[in-house]
Write an enzyme that holds these catalytic residues in place. Structure first.
Site, PDB file in Angstrom:
ATOM      1  N   ASP A  33     -21.500 -14.517  19.674  1.00  0.00           N
ATOM      2  CA  ASP A  33     -20.975 -13.861  20.856  1.00  0.00           C
ATOM      3  C   ASP A  33     -20.957 -14.862  21.991  1.00  0.00           C
ATOM      4  O   ASP A  33     -21.967 -15.102  22.651  1.00  0.00           O
ATOM      5  CB  ASP A  33     -21.803 -12.625  21.219  1.00  0.00           C
ATOM      6  CG  ASP A  33     -21.303 -11.408  20.462  1.00  0.00           C
ATOM      7  OD1 ASP A  33     -20.116 -11.120  20.565  1.00  0.00           O
ATOM      8  OD2 ASP A  33     -22.106 -10.783  19.774  1.00  0.00           O
ATOM      9  N   THR A  34     -19.811 -15.463  22.141  1.00  0.00           N
ATOM     10  CA  THR A  34     -19.489 -16.340  23.248  1.00  0.00           C
ATOM     11  C   THR A  34     -18.614 -15.514  24.174  1.00  0.00           C
ATOM     12  O   THR A  34     -18.191 -14.425  23.824  1.00  0.00           O
ATOM     13  CB  THR A  34     -18.716 -17.563  22.708  1.00  0.00           C
ATOM     14  OG1 THR A  34     -19.530 -18.217  21.734  1.00  0.00           O
ATOM     15  CG2 THR A  34     -18.320 -18.538  23.784  1.00  0.00           C
ATOM     16  N   THR A  35     -18.324 -16.019  25.352  1.00  0.00           N
ATOM     17  CA  THR A  35     -17.298 -15.395  26.165  1.00  0.00           C
ATOM     18  C   THR A  35     -16.379 -16.479  26.673  1.00  0.00           C
ATOM     19  O   THR A  35     -16.792 -17.619  26.865  1.00  0.00           O
ATOM     20  CB  THR A  35     -17.900 -14.583  27.331  1.00  0.00           C
ATOM     21  OG1 THR A  35     -16.891 -13.747  27.906  1.00  0.00           O
ATOM     22  CG2 THR A  35     -18.481 -15.482  28.411  1.00  0.00           C
TER      23      THR A  35
END
Length: 586
Positions: free
Chosen positions: A378-380
């Protein structure tokens, strides 16, 4: 015309958001609004980017924050001294702790907990970028994030599901106190107000005291004290020695455009290699979603990932043949071994050193070597542009969802679990070494049209280049695959930015080339079910192990993209509907 509400030539359920003065496309509407509010106060794209980044660490806590790391690609339309444009990458990736030896991890790297934590480097990149290009005080830039953390915000359905899905987050005392209900201990539900008062105090301290508060002062000391209490490895020496660095981007041409990426230790070279290979074919003639086009892209992906496993790691520790990997001659050689009708069972690395302009006398460490399951990173990612033509593409991450799942004491900071990217085989190019930066999947992208000029005759770029698209996505090893698909959607098939990010996507999972431990996986081609059924059948017939996903499955990425009209300067923004992202312009 498409029969969807906002489709022009292809499917689009959301409209292209347009603005003249600024645009922010981000993974949460409150973060996009935070960035736009800074633009409206007279800040530039760089101010807005840091404001958006900080806000995302509050409203998307499972994806990023100052307990992690990231890459920031910055485009300055006109340098006030030289009069030219400039394009640079600020690399904010932290190293393995000095105590992180192979012996210490002889029993393996845990997916969660304190021993999964690497040195957080993101804050250095934020502040380096702000110091280089920002126009507003840091306190004003961080104010929206501080307000969101202190006042709280409603938990979305997606965020509520993510909280409930992480057992350690809901059990560990400092994390549980924030993300569960105080009366029942149950995970926060949609519509509950998430307040992060400790994080608000931490951000306020940074706004007042700057980076030293984190890397040399009270915040860092609190993080290290927490790490020691939990049996972790972080020390003040690790934080003191952490710094970001400015790098020149790498690039390749695709059609009438030049695509820029972050250099190693980013995996951005993969996207460029993929584009180099598929441009040997007439992709436009195959048509979007055709089995021919998907087959070629998947095979190109396999080749580029095989090269990454063999040659790419922290360039401070090994020589990386980046020029050879991106050369036209190498691309032609690699494209020539693709069987147009049969999927490869296993792709071996090529030999880019033969195409390196100045081959080193000694064979570089890692040459010719090899090394997650389906990843849950979970990167943004978000993209920003202002009226002056400046732009930012920023990716930041704490690695997998919720990182280590540990909030560091009373700092409010969720610590990363980036150690899970390391290999422990002593002969692997990306083998763990204290003080070394791990190879990253994050890759910011900017696309320039070559030799074009605005309607008023100004080129607004070096050599007549004009910034046209800014894009990127979270998704671990899916990132460079999704970005390739979106670029072909834009360049080869003429989609609008919203059509390009909504179009059905695929993801290939390759055993032995996945970034997260244990680096092994069942070989699969994951395809959203919106692809044509006949195309899926044909790909299976070619030998691709197709696994159908839901129609809008987020495993294929969460793309953000903007387009800058070369004639009017109008900003067109798009956000992927697969998650909570929104584009906001004004």
């Amino acid at each position: 015309m498409s029969n969807t509400p906002h489709g022009i030539g292809f499917t689009a359920h959301r409209p292209v958001v347009m603005g003249r003065n600024g645009m922010v496309c981000a993974g949460h509407p409150l973060a996009a609004q935070a960035g736009v509010s800074i633009l409206q106060k007279g800040g530039n794209a760089f101010d807005a980017a840091i404001a958006t980044a900080a806000a995302l660490g509050v409203v998307e806590p499972l994806m990023s924050g100052i307990g992690g790391d990231g890459f920031i690609m910055t485009y300055r339309a006109q340098d006030p001294i030289t009069g030219h444009d400039s394009l640079r990458v600020c690399n904010g990736t932290g190293a393995a702790p000095y105590a992180a030896t192979l012996e210490r991890y002889r029993e393996g790297i845990p997916m969660k907990g304190i021993l999964s934590v690497s040195v957080p480097g993101l804050l250095n990149a934020w502040l380096d970028t702000h110091e280089a290009y920002g126009s507003l005080p840091l306190s004003e830039v961080l104010a929206p994030a501080i307000a969101l953390a202190d006042d709280g915000f409603p938990v979305t359905h997606y965020l509520a599901g993510a909280i409930a899905g992480d057992a350690l987050l809901c059990e560990f005392p400092t994390s549980r106190a924030i993300f569960t209900r105080s009366d029942t201990g149950a995970p926060l539900q949609p519509g509950d107000i998430l307040r992060q008062n400790d994080l608000a105090r931490t951000l306020t301290t940074i706004a007042q005291q700057g980076r030293d508060a984190f890397y040399r002062g009270s915040i860092g000391e609190a993080i290290v004290r927490f790490s020691e209490e939990q049996g972790g490895l972080l020390t003040m020496a690790d934080l003191n020695d952490c710094s970001a660095r400015w790098q020149d981007p790498i690039s390749t041409d695709y059609g009438d455009y030049t695509v820029y990426e972050a250099p190693p230790n980013s995996s951005g070279h993969i996207l460029l290699q993929e584009l180099n290979i598929i441009r040997q074919y007439d992709m436009a003639a195959f048509g979007f979603g055709s089995p021919e086009s998907i087959h070629l892209m998947v095979e190109a992906k396999k080749m580029a990932f095989a090269d990454r496993e063999a040659y790419v790691a922290d360039p401070d520790y090994i020589d990386v043949p980046i020029a050879g990997m991106l050369s036209e001659e190498y691309a032609r050689e690699r494209a020539g071994i693709i069987d147009r009708h049969v999927a490869s069972a296993r792709m071996e690395a090529g030999d880019p050193w033969r195409f390196q302009p100045e081959r080193h006398a000694a064979t570089p460490a890692g040459a010719g070597r090899r090394g997650p399951r389906s990843e849950e990173e979970d990167t943004t990612c978000f993209v920003v542009a202002d009226r002056a033509g400046n732009a930012v593409c920023l990716l930041q991450s704490i690695q997998s969802g919720w990182g280590s799942s540990l909030v560091a004491g009373n700092t409010g900071i969720l610590l990363n679990n980036r150690m899970t990217y390391w290999h422990l085989e002593s002969d692997h190019v990306d083998c763990l070494q204290p003080g070394k930066r791990v190879r990253h999947t994050m890759n910011p992208v900017m696309v320039f049209r070559r030799g074009t000029s605005a309607a008023n005759g100004s080129s607004n770029g070096t050599g007549g280049r004009r910034l046209t698209y800014v894009l990127g996505t979270p998704g671990a090893d899916c990132q460079v695959q999704s970005n390739m698909q979106v670029i072909t959607n834009l360049v080869d098939y003429g989609m609008t930015v919203q059509e390009a990010v909504e179009a059905p996507r695929w993801k290939h999972v390759g055993d032995g080339t996945e970034s997260t431990v244990p680096h092994t996986a069942e070989d699969r081609l994951l395809m959203e079910s919106r692809f044509d059924a006949a195309a899926i059948r044909q790909l299976r017939g070619m030998g691709h192990p197709v696994h159908e996903l839901g129609a809008w499955d987020g495993v294929t990425g969460r793309e953000m993209a903007l387009y800058i009209d070369p004639d009017t300067g109008a900003l067109h923004g798009a956000a992927d509907p697969r998650y909570d992202g929104y584009a906001v312009g004004y």
